[in-house]
Every structure is written in C-alpha cells, then in structure tokens.
Design an enzyme around this catalytic site. Structure first.
Site, PDB file in Angstrom:
ATOM      1  N   LEU A 481       0.755  -1.135  -0.015  1.00 10.71           N
ATOM      2  CA  LEU A 481       0.027  -0.132  -0.266  1.00 10.71           C
ATOM      3  C   LEU A 481       0.995   1.002  -0.053  1.00 10.71           C
ATOM      4  O   LEU A 481       1.854   1.391   0.717  1.00 10.71           O
ATOM      5  CB  LEU A 481      -0.965   0.037   1.276  1.00 10.71           C
ATOM      6  CG  LEU A 481      -1.711  -1.071   1.393  1.00 10.71           C
ATOM      7  CD1 LEU A 481      -1.316  -1.986   2.329  1.00 10.71           C
ATOM      8  CD2 LEU A 481      -3.278  -0.881   1.839  1.00 10.71           C
ATOM      9  N   ASP A 482       0.620   2.212  -0.788  1.00 15.73           N
ATOM     10  CA  ASP A 482       1.222   3.512  -0.635  1.00 15.73           C
ATOM     11  C   ASP A 482       0.843   4.283   0.374  1.00 15.73           C
ATOM     12  O   ASP A 482      -0.387   3.882   0.929  1.00 15.73           O
ATOM     13  CB  ASP A 482       0.708   4.187  -1.991  1.00 15.73           C
ATOM     14  CG  ASP A 482       1.458   5.839  -2.133  1.00 15.73           C
ATOM     15  OD1 ASP A 482       2.541   5.842  -1.738  1.00 15.73           O
ATOM     16  OD2 ASP A 482       0.711   6.440  -2.449  1.00 15.73           O
ATOM     17  N   LYS A 483       1.530   5.167   1.029  1.00 17.17           N
ATOM     18  CA  LYS A 483       1.121   6.145   2.392  1.00 17.17           C
ATOM     19  C   LYS A 483       0.494   7.009   1.712  1.00 17.17           C
ATOM     20  O   LYS A 483      -0.728   7.295   2.027  1.00 17.17           O
ATOM     21  CB  LYS A 483       2.379   6.674   2.702  1.00 17.17           C
ATOM     22  CG  LYS A 483       1.911   7.190   4.127  1.00 17.17           C
ATOM     23  CD  LYS A 483       3.427   7.527   4.807  1.00 17.17           C
ATOM     24  CE  LYS A 483       3.881   8.970   4.431  1.00 17.17           C
ATOM     25  NZ  LYS A 483       3.318  10.238   4.606  1.00 17.17           N
ATOM     26  N   THR A 484       1.035   7.936   1.181  1.00 17.13           N
ATOM     27  CA  THR A 484       0.063   9.320   0.780  1.00 17.13           C
ATOM     28  C   THR A 484      -0.987   9.367  -0.042  1.00 17.13           C
ATOM     29  O   THR A 484      -0.946   9.012  -1.293  1.00 17.13           O
ATOM     30  CB  THR A 484       1.239  10.232   0.366  1.00 17.13           C
ATOM     31  OG1 THR A 484       2.367  10.392   0.848  1.00 17.13           O
ATOM     32  CG2 THR A 484       0.710  11.883   0.036  1.00 17.13           C
ATOM     33  N   VAL A 682      -1.761  -1.166  -4.067  1.00 18.25           N
ATOM     34  CA  VAL A 682      -2.992  -0.287  -3.778  1.00 18.25           C
ATOM     35  C   VAL A 682      -2.177   1.199  -3.810  1.00 18.25           C
ATOM     36  O   VAL A 682      -1.251   1.433  -2.981  1.00 18.25           O
ATOM     37  CB  VAL A 682      -3.675  -0.482  -2.458  1.00 18.25           C
ATOM     38  CG1 VAL A 682      -4.840   0.480  -2.204  1.00 18.25           C
ATOM     39  CG2 VAL A 682      -4.001  -1.934  -2.236  1.00 18.25           C
TER      40      VAL A 682
END
Length: 790
Positions: A481-484, A682
């Site tokens: 999963l990406d953070k921002t 994601v």
C-alpha cells in the site's frame, strides 16, 4: 406415460479421456513550495509531500513524482483495446444471450481470414469483431447462416436496452404447448397407445407451439457440426418420435422450453443489476440559458454549462459547485451510505442524489465521459473478459461433449448386437444419455456467477474490471500500500499546538491562523483549518498588516501593532530567539516525521505547532482485517523514512518502507512476489501506476475522483474507505466458492443420472430434469451473489 422396457446397460465402453509491465524510468522532482502570492511558506525542515519527500521542500498536492506510463496494461487487462492495425465492427444480435450462442458464433467467425478477435457483450447482446477486411459483408452473411441476424451499430452509437427475456407472446405459446403436451400424456396413459392419432396430433401441436426455436437452433447446430444443447435436444426429440414416443417427445420439448425461459429470466436479473448503474443518471438537466433555466437532454449539455440541482434530484453530469451547499448521497457510486456535506468548489458526481439544499454547478464532463458512464463502460467490458474458471469449463466442455455423443452412438449401434434386445430400447437409452450428458449447467453457471459478483461489487463501490481480476483476489497473499493519499488523507492537517509560558492553546492558535490565512500554501491552510475546527461559529481571525512571506523560513505580519513570526527554527535563530522547551518540542515533532514550526513575537516564544498527513479513519481496522484473511501487508512510500516509520507504528505495520523511488517500488513488488506469491498494489492510480501494473492486481483508491484510476487499475475502490480492500478479497473468495459449488453440483447431478441411465432406470423426463434442473440450480446459486454485502 409408457416407454420401452429397459435392461441395465452392460457394454464395457471406456471414454477417452505474461510480464504485466516493463521497467519504468524513474525521476525525482524537487518542488519549490512557493505559495500563490509568490512567496515561500516553509515552516519546518521536513515537508508533507504527495509523492517523494525531501528536506527543506514541500511538494504540492497533486504533483507527480514521475510521469507514469499509463499504457502498461497488457491487452488481457483491457478488453476494449483493439489489436494494432485492425478495424472494429459492432453488431446488436437479439438472438445472442447465452454462452451457447457465443460458442456457435466463435466457431463460425473465429477461423475466418482477417478476423483477429471477437468481443462478446452478452448483457447487451452485442458483438464486436476486430478485423483486417475491406468487405465485411461475408461476416454478416455468416451470422445470418447461423440464425444470428446482426444489426450493425455505429461505433459511437449507445447500447440499446435488450428486448425482454421472455416476450408475452412466448409465454402464451408455452402455456398452450404445456396444455396440449399434458393432454397427449393423459390420452396415451388412458388408451395405452403412444402412436394413436389423438396422441400424435396433440403431441405434434405441442411441439409446433413451443418447439420451433429449439428445433431451428438444433438444425443450425447440426449443419455446422456444433454439439450444443439445442443439437442434443433436437436429436433426443427426433429419436423419440422415430421410436414412437410421441407424447414423451412433446413433454420433453415443452419442459426444455420452460426451463430455458426460466433461465433467461434468471439471467435477466444479472443483466438488470448491471444496467441499473447506467440508469442512475437522469435523462434531462436544468441548464441556464440567458436569465432563465431550461430543461435539456443530458447528452446535449455542453461542458462548462451551468446546472441547477434541487432537493431530491439526481446530479445529471459530473460538475463543480459554484453556488449553494447541501447534503449529497453518493451511495450508488461509492457504497458510502452517509450523505456528504458539499459547498462551493466541491465536486459532484453524475448519479449522486441531492438530499438537502439547493445547488448550482458547472459541468466538467460530457454525458458519455462522466464517472458514472466510465463505471458502466468498465463493467460492460469486464463481463467480456472470461475468468480462469470459465476458460477451464469451456475447455472441459469442448472435449466432454463429443466423448459423450460417441458413447451414446456406441450404445445405440452396438447395444442390440452385444447386449441383445430390441433396438428401440437401446436407442431410447442412448437418447436419455445424450440429454443427461449435456454440459449446459456447467457452461452457463460461470458467466452468471461472475456477472453477479461484478454487479455486487459495483453496488458496494468496488469496481472490478473483469472476471480474471474478480477471481485473482482470492489468491492474494501479500498487499503493498502506498502511504500518501492511500493510508493517509493525502493532505496536511494540524496535529499539535503546544503553548509555552503564559499562553493558552486557543490564543496561540488564533495568532498562528491569523498569519497563515494570508498564505495559500497547503501547510498554512492546514493551520487555518485546524483553528476553524475548534473555534466557535462567530469567531474571527485578527487582521494582519504588512504581511510578508519569508522564502524558505516562514511568514511574518503585524497584529494589533505588534510584529509576529511563524516559521522554522532557522527563522527563530535569525531573529535571535532561543527557547529550550520550544527546541525540545521541535525535536520531538520532527522525530515523528511532522512539519514543526514556531510562533513567536519580538519578546517571547509563544507556541510550537506540528502539521502532518493524518492516517485515514478506518486504515488500522482494514489492515487488521487483511491480516486476519492471511494477507501480508507492507507500506511502500516515497516519503522520508522517519515519517513513514511513524505512520507504520500508528497502523501497527511491521513492514513500512520509505524513501522509495518508482524503480524501488517495482523491485519491492518483485521481491514480494518471490517471497509470498500473488501480490496486490494499492495506490492512487497515477504515481503508483508502474507498481500497480507490475503487481498481480492493481487497486486504486478514491477512483470516483480521478479518471486515470478508473482506466489504469484492475480494481477501483470508488471512495477512500480502506475497509473495501478486505471486502474485495472476501467477495473474490465467495465468488470462487460459488463457482466450485456450481461445478460440483452440476457434475454430481449428472453422475447420479449417469448411473441411473446405465442401469436402465432413467427416462427422457428424468434426463431433462437432470440437465435443465441442474442448469437452473447453478444459475440461482450464482445469482445469490447479487445479495452479497461488504
């Protein structure tokens, strides 16, 4: 009913049994953080970025870390993408509504010279041929030969609603056919004469009333050597007439016609569930022309037109609010049940409902390019993409049916010679076997189940772009999963305000917000929003004069005749200010990956403030649910490792990787594949497009707000609710369970009746119930997915 006396059959017969993406060059942009006034607004040494984070610099929301290659998807993941150098021809075929017709058309057109690919949309009964032909009349003539009358559609012509599954006239004919078939059986039982003229007349009338379509399709299948259900049923009815079983032939044909009608009505449910999405947008819109409002067809409304939406009305087009405020329900598109409060500047989605208030908005997309239209198009394209289980079933049926027909032929021909007895008896047994053996239940179960799963997901705000991606979810063992913008909100928010000395928090925050209200930088606006959330409705900011934006350091201005500064430690040092408690607070906030800055005046340090990208509301709950499903979770981010580590600890993520370039994310996906197997990525569908393409499944969050996410992702979550990630996996697993339930159910029923047939206990009636009964059972079982809830 009377039938030939049967003995067990004792003849010993043995039946014959791509990389998703290439490496993408990365780039590393360093964005200046000047605000719209031309000055800089840098409160801290670490900025909140969308993408990669660098010391001393802020990236503006929406800036891309790199320009992604949006064409990374293979043709398999994009059914609408035509083969290079081909032309597309589109037909509407009203006679095509199930996999039986699809296979017949594939067999007829698939091997013709110049035909590169055939795309079927059974929901809309449309066929698209990608070809390299100058003259397409041969294709249309071939369709006419197999009883598929094509109506050519222009490429831009919208899909028309298909005709009713079972017209009223057909229902009356079925009722009359059933009455005469029952009468024929009654007369045959009363007279014990299957071949008397009363029985033959009633049976013939029943066959003429309801058997025409089946017999016609069976004759077409025979002429083109296609072993489908219509061919087998026609053969069974013809054989029954030859051996004098007129009443039974009529009843079998009637039961088959009724079963097909029920099956068509069941398929209609799945079709309408998908079509309901397209029907959400209204046909007309209120458009401003001059000084008045006029009703205008949605398809004729130009981009930039001013629209009016009143309470209770659906939004006709994607638009941006220019006047008013109201509560808008987007549940039909995103699955979010609670209405959202929207005001000037907020985006409206076509198909959403204004529940309260009155709005004026300016359209941003044409009718055919709205978010709703793209969702409907994606689902229409998705159902044409066959799932792995469907491909397995089709391949199984390809070999299974000829083998069974060969066995039946051997029974009819060799039975009298090897087993003795009347040839009528053996022919009857062969006909029973043919009807039982038809793979119709197997073949029809998979598309119904897949379409039901796609429709159920769409209703919950999970747009799955194909049966392959629907099935892929149950195989996932890891998710990156990406953070921002994915695990976090994607925009800075005020998280800390530590007053110092005699100052109260509310007073310090009021001073800071008064200064920052004059800057449009995202960090400054986060401070203003933070003040507004805690302030009363009648609260007002202090007027500021002589406002200055100090490049790379902060802002300054006069409030009530006193000079104030709001900025980073460098600005504080320049002004000769030092405060031990302030420095300790700054260090603590920066260790948490936050943007930290100080509020002070000419005589004292007043407060230390912190801004950070905040974690989404249900992020931790979603990650816990993913782990409970056996999915390993990892965060991949371009932000600095300190910030990423802090967010990872908040979410309970043991594996949180920061400071990654796009190539690093690709390498991380490859590593996860090697260690865990199937992997999902994601992201937001823009910056993360390369990594999403490299993963087995690419999921985009908040897709209702971006056309790119809808086009590049395999699965688009229409809102930002992370709980829909485990919901997608659960839907995939439920779909896989239903698919295999249907396969086992269909084969088990056939196995039972095979035994009855080989022991001489089965009749044609039982054969029809075995075949069509199994078909209806698996169809209804597949339709259960329409009731699935996240």
């Amino acid at each position: 009913m009377s039938a030939p006396t049967r003995r067990p059959i004792v003849i010993p017969i043995k039946p014959v049994a791509a990389p998703r993406a290439s490496d993408v060059a990365s780039c590393d942009h360093v964005h200046d953080h000047g605000d719209s006034h031309g000055g800089a607004h840098s409160h801290g040494e670490h900025g909140v970025e969308h993408g990669r984070q660098h010391p001393h610099h802020h990236a503006h929301a929406g800036d891309d870390c790199c320009t992604p290659d949006l064409s990374l998807k293979t043709p398999a993941s994009s059914p609408a993408e035509a083969p290079a150098g081909t032309s597309a021809l589109r037909w509407r075929i009203d006679q095509m509504d199930c996999p039986t017709e699809e296979r017949l058309i594939r067999q007829k057109l698939g091997g013709m010279p110049g035909v590169e690919r055939l795309d079927f949309n059974l929901l809309q009964r449309e066929l698209t041929a990608h070809h390299r032909l100058d003259d397409v009349s041969k294709l249309e003539a071939a369709l006419q030969q197999i009883g598929m009358a094509p109506h050519r559609l222009l490429s831009e012509e919208p899909s028309l609603p298909p005709p009713p599954a079972v017209p009223v006239r057909t229902r009356w004919l079925l009722a009359a056919s059933g009455t005469t078939a029952v009468a024929a059986e009654a007369v045959a039982w009363a007279t014990q004469d299957e071949t008397g003229w009363p029985v033959m007349s009633l049976a013939a009338l029943s066959i003429l009333l309801a058997g025409g379509p089946t017999l016609k399709k069976g004759w077409i299948a025979l002429r083109h050597l296609t072993l489908n259900i219509h061919f087998l049923m026609t053969l069974a009815v013809g054989g029954a007439l030859i051996i004098g079983q007129w009443a039974e032939a009529a009843m079998v044909l009637f039961l088959f016609a009724v079963a097909e009608a029920i099956e068509a009505l069941s398929l209609e449910r799945a079709r309408k569930a998908v079509q309901a999405l397209s029907a959400l947008a209204p046909d007309v819109a209120w458009v401003k022309q001059g000084e008045s409002w006029v009703s205008q067809a949605v398809g004729e409304v130009a981009i930039g037109a001013l629209l009016r939406i009143r309470p209770g009305e659906r939004v006709p087009l994607d638009a941006v609010i220019t006047f008013g405020q109201g509560a808008v329900s987007e549940s039909a598109l995103t699955g979010e049940s609670l209405p959202l409060d929207k005001s000037v500047g907020d985006r409206l989605l076509a198909g959403s409902v204004l529940e309260d208030g009155s709005l004026e908005a300016r359209s941003t997309e044409a009718a055919g390019r709205s978010t709703l239209a793209r969702m409907a198009q994606a689902i229409q394209a998705a159902q044409a993409q066959r799932a792995p289980t469907q491909r397995f079933v089709d391949e199984f049926a390809r070999y299974y049916t000829p083998v069974v027909v060969l066995i039946a032929a051997c029974i009819a021909v060799l039975g009298p010679w090897l087993g003795g007895g009347d040839w009528h008896e053996w022919l009857y047994e062969a006909l029973v076997l043919l009807v039982i053996a038809c793979p119709c239940a197997l073949v029809v179960s998979t598309p119904v189940t897949v379409v039901s799963g796609l429709a159920a997901g769409a209703r919950q705000g999970i747009l799955i772009k194909g049966g392959a991606h629907l099935e892929a979810g149950q195989k996932l063992h890891a998710m990156a999963l990406d953070k921002t913008g994915t695990l976090t909100e994607g925009r800075p928010a005020l998280t800390d305000c530590e007053p110092l000395g005699r100052w109260r928090q509310a007073d310090a925050l009021l001073m800071a917000a008064s200064l920052d209200e004059h800057s449009s930088h995202p960090v400054a606006q986060a401070v203003v929003r933070g003040w507004r959330q805690g302030a009363s409705e009648d609260a007002r900011l202090w007027p500021v004069s002589e406002f200055q934006s100090l490049s790379g350091r902060g802002v300054s201005g006069l409030i009530d005749g006193q000079r104030w500064w709001l900025g980073n430690p460098r600005l504080m040092a320049e002004r000769g200010m030092h405060h031990d408690d302030a420095m300790a607070h700054l260090q603590t906030l920066e260790q948490q990956g936050k943007t930290a800055f100080v509020l002070f005046n000419e005589s004292e340090v007043v407060a230390v403030l912190g801004v950070a990208d905040t974690v989404r509301e249900h992020a931790r709950e979603a990650l816990v649910a993913l782990r409970s499903l056996g999915v390993h979770t990892v965060m991949l981010s371009g932000d600095n490792p300190v910030s990423v580590g802090h967010v990872g600890r908040q979410l309970g993520l043991a594996d949180a990787r920061g400071g990654l370039l796009p190539q690093d994310k690709l390498d991380a996906i490859a590593s996860l594949k090697a260690s865990h197997g199937s992997v999902a990525m994601v992201g937001d569908g823009v910056n993360d497009a390369p990594a999403m393409a490299r993963a087995d499944v690419g999921l985009a969050m908040g897709a209702a707000g971006t056309a790119t996410a809808l086009e590049t992702a395999d699965v688009a979550i229409m809102d930002d609710d992370l709980r829909k990630l485990p919901a997608y996996i659960r839907l995939s697993r439920e779909t896989a369970n239903v698919l295999w339930q249907n396969i086992v159910l269909a084969l088990s029923i056939k196995a039972v009746f095979f035994v009855l047939a080989f022991t001489g206990q089965a009749t044609l009636w039982m054969a029809v119930f075995a075949d069509m009964g199994a078909s209806l059972l698996v169809v209804f079982n597949g339709l259960r997915l329409l009731r699935w809830r996240a």
